[in-house]
Design a protein around this motif. Sequence first.
Motif, PDB file in Angstrom:
ATOM      1  N   MET A   1       0.830  -1.189   0.000  1.00 58.14           N
ATOM      2  CA  MET A   1       0.000   0.000   0.000  1.00 58.14           C
ATOM      3  C   MET A   1       0.877   1.256   0.000  1.00 58.14           C
ATOM      4  N   ASP A   2       1.927   1.197   0.739  1.00 53.14           N
ATOM      5  CA  ASP A   2       2.805   2.343   0.820  1.00 53.14           C
ATOM      6  C   ASP A   2       3.460   2.629  -0.532  1.00 53.14           C
ATOM      7  N   ARG A   3       3.821   1.590  -1.282  1.00 53.81           N
ATOM      8  CA  ARG A   3       4.412   1.780  -2.612  1.00 53.81           C
ATOM      9  C   ARG A   3       3.408   2.416  -3.569  1.00 53.81           C
TER      10      ARG A   3
ATOM     11  N   ARG B   1       0.914   4.317  -2.827  1.00 56.06           N
ATOM     12  CA  ARG B   1       0.703   5.714  -2.467  1.00 56.06           C
ATOM     13  C   ARG B   1       1.856   6.571  -2.992  1.00 56.06           C
ATOM     14  N   LYS B   2       3.041   6.125  -2.814  1.00 64.76           N
ATOM     15  CA  LYS B   2       4.185   6.892  -3.311  1.00 64.76           C
ATOM     16  C   LYS B   2       4.137   7.027  -4.831  1.00 64.76           C
TER      17      LYS B   2
ATOM     18  N   ARG C   1      -4.571  15.961   0.586  1.00 59.51           N
ATOM     19  CA  ARG C   1      -4.027  15.945   1.948  1.00 59.51           C
ATOM     20  C   ARG C   1      -4.809  16.894   2.859  1.00 59.51           C
TER      21      ARG C   1
END
Length: 128
Positions: free
Chosen positions: A1-3, A5-6, A21
């Motif tokens: 998930m973090d990948r 998002r980046k 944001r």
Amino acid sequence: MDRFRKFVIKLLPYRLVEWYRRKRSIRRYMKGLSVEVLERERRLEHLEGRVAASQRGFYAQIVKDLLERTDIILQELDRRVEGTAARTEESVASLEAELAALREDVQRLRKQVESQEPEESRHTALAE
């Protein structure tokens, strides 16, 4: 998930990322605020009940004081009315006594006039 998002952050324009944001931070802030307000409201319900009860006591005391003052004023007015009535009764009694004395004087004068009328009729008869 973090990948993922980046990757999306790099792919999307900076303004869109900042907008998202801000939206997420505002949503989190509002959710936290609503929880805090709800907890505060629950704590204040008890206090509000006590304050409302004390206000009812306060208003009851004000009404009680007002009624006492009104009662004192009414008592003073009642005394004044009674004093005026007593003075009026005294003056009426004195006027009635004066009227009785005047009636006696009128009756005495009528008797004098009646007793003098025959004498005058005699004098007029003798003069003719």
